[in-house]
Enzyme design. Structure first.
Site, PDB file in Angstrom:
ATOM      1  N   ARG A 150     102.104 121.623  -7.789  1.00  0.00           N
ATOM      2  CA  ARG A 150     101.274 120.951  -6.797  1.00  0.00           C
ATOM      3  C   ARG A 150     100.715 121.979  -5.818  1.00  0.00           C
ATOM      4  NH1 ARG A 150     106.121 118.083  -7.389  1.00  0.00           N
ATOM      5  NH2 ARG A 150     105.881 115.969  -8.266  1.00  0.00           N
ATOM      6  N   HIS A 249      94.200 119.787  -7.716  1.00  0.00           N
ATOM      7  CA  HIS A 249      95.115 118.937  -8.485  1.00  0.00           C
ATOM      8  C   HIS A 249      94.634 118.762  -9.930  1.00  0.00           C
ATOM      9  CE1 HIS A 249      98.748 116.579  -8.019  1.00  0.00           C
ATOM     10  NE2 HIS A 249      98.225 115.625  -8.777  1.00  0.00           N
ATOM     11  N   ARG A 252      96.566 120.741 -12.293  1.00  0.00           N
ATOM     12  CA  ARG A 252      97.858 120.154 -12.662  1.00  0.00           C
ATOM     13  C   ARG A 252      97.669 119.206 -13.852  1.00  0.00           C
ATOM     14  NH1 ARG A 252     103.045 119.237 -10.712  1.00  0.00           N
ATOM     15  NH2 ARG A 252     103.807 117.099 -10.601  1.00  0.00           N
TER      16      ARG A 252
END
Length: 303
Positions: A150, A249, A252
């Site tokens: 994160r 993000h 991710r």
């Protein structure tokens, strides 16, 4: 907010900090949800935690729908309030938890945005690695894609958390949980170059009293924040001339999807991502299926 609500909200915050070991970010969100609810209740003439009924909650839900809150936001608010009243019930402040009667709206299944290989290559080729900020940006991109951590976790990495001899990083995750995550040769090279050159030059701008050991720093040598990372991404994206919308993000999501596409098992990806529940990781199987469906429709003669 009156003293009755404030008193029990302070008790709830202590509970989240000590018993649940939640992060400050999570606690702030819980508090905001509860304050928002009791602000509405006050306008409705209810100012005691003990006086809230199921009917009051239905009125509040109607208000949220009127203001076009998403199902995800409504679910989060109700979950926060349900947890709050669960503690009040445990402490015998109330006789029942009115939020147990509320059915949470079904979550919208949104397929996370994932970067294609060509898009990744464009982003990874834009930084000037002969300059300190370019070295930092490249190391940032590489570590986010290599580990799937994160943004907040990335900003918290200390120099001592990196073990470059075995290419791993100690990640401090949600709820103060720690996990070791490996990274590959590209991230290794980018980190070594940045730590030996760019970071040292940026840290020279700090006074001795401001010295710290965070890996990623801004142009003034101070620790980089999640907001700063998002700004860096926006600037890099503009320089690529790509019209896509992504955030840190997105890396991710891309990491997890690419791992599963290449045959990684779900449990391993769950551990690498730091997900508490496997269901959080399983969303990436939907990404894979959607990707395969698009390929099929594009290439099969009778699709």
């Amino acid at each position: 907010m009156n003293e009755n609500v404030k008193k029990y909200l302070n008790l709830f915050v202590e509970y989240l900090q000590i018993e649940k070991n939640y992060s400050q970010y999570t606690i702030v969100n819980y508090v905001h949800d509860i304050e928002d609810f009791f602000s509405f209740m006050k306008a409705e003439g209810v100012d005691q935690v003990q006086d809230v009924t199921y009917s009051d909650i239905r009125i509040y839900l109607t208000e949220l729908h009127t203001k076009n809150f998403s199902r995800k936001s409504i679910s989060r608010k109700i979950s926060s309030l349900r947890s709050f009243y669960k503690l009040l019930l445990r402490e015998k402040v109330v006789k029942e938890n009115p939020f147990t009667l509320v059915t949470l709206p079904k979550k919208e299944l949104k397929i996370p945005r994932v970067l294609f290989s060509e898009e990744i290559e464009k982003l990874f080729s834009i930084s000037n690695v002969n300059e300190p900020l370019g070295q930092r940006d490249q190391a940032l991109l590489e570590i986010l894609y290599a580990t799937g951590i994160r943004v907040a976790e990335c900003c918290q990495i200390q120099v001592s958390d990196l073990d470059l001899t075995v290419s791993t990083v100690l990640v401090h995750g949600k709820g103060k949980k720690q996990r070791y995550v490996p990274f590959g040769s590209y991230a290794q090279d980018a980190l070594e170059r940045y730590l030996q050159d760019g970071r040292q030059k940026l840290m020279e701008k700090l006074s001795p009293s401001e010295n710290h050991s965070y890996v990623f720093v801004n142009r003034r040598g101070k620790p980089l924040t999640p907001r700063g990372v998002r700004y860096i991404f926006d600037q890099l994206l503009k320089r690529t001339a790509m019209t896509i919308r992504i955030s840190p993000h997105t890396f991710r999501h891309t990491f997890a999807t690419h791992m599963i596409n290449e045959g990684a098992d779900m449990r391993s990806v769950q551990e690498l991502l730091g997900h508490a529940h496997l269901s959080s990781t399983q969303v990436y199987t939907h990404v894979t299926k959607e990707h395969l469906r698009k390929i099929y429709l594009s290439h099969h003669p009778r699709a």
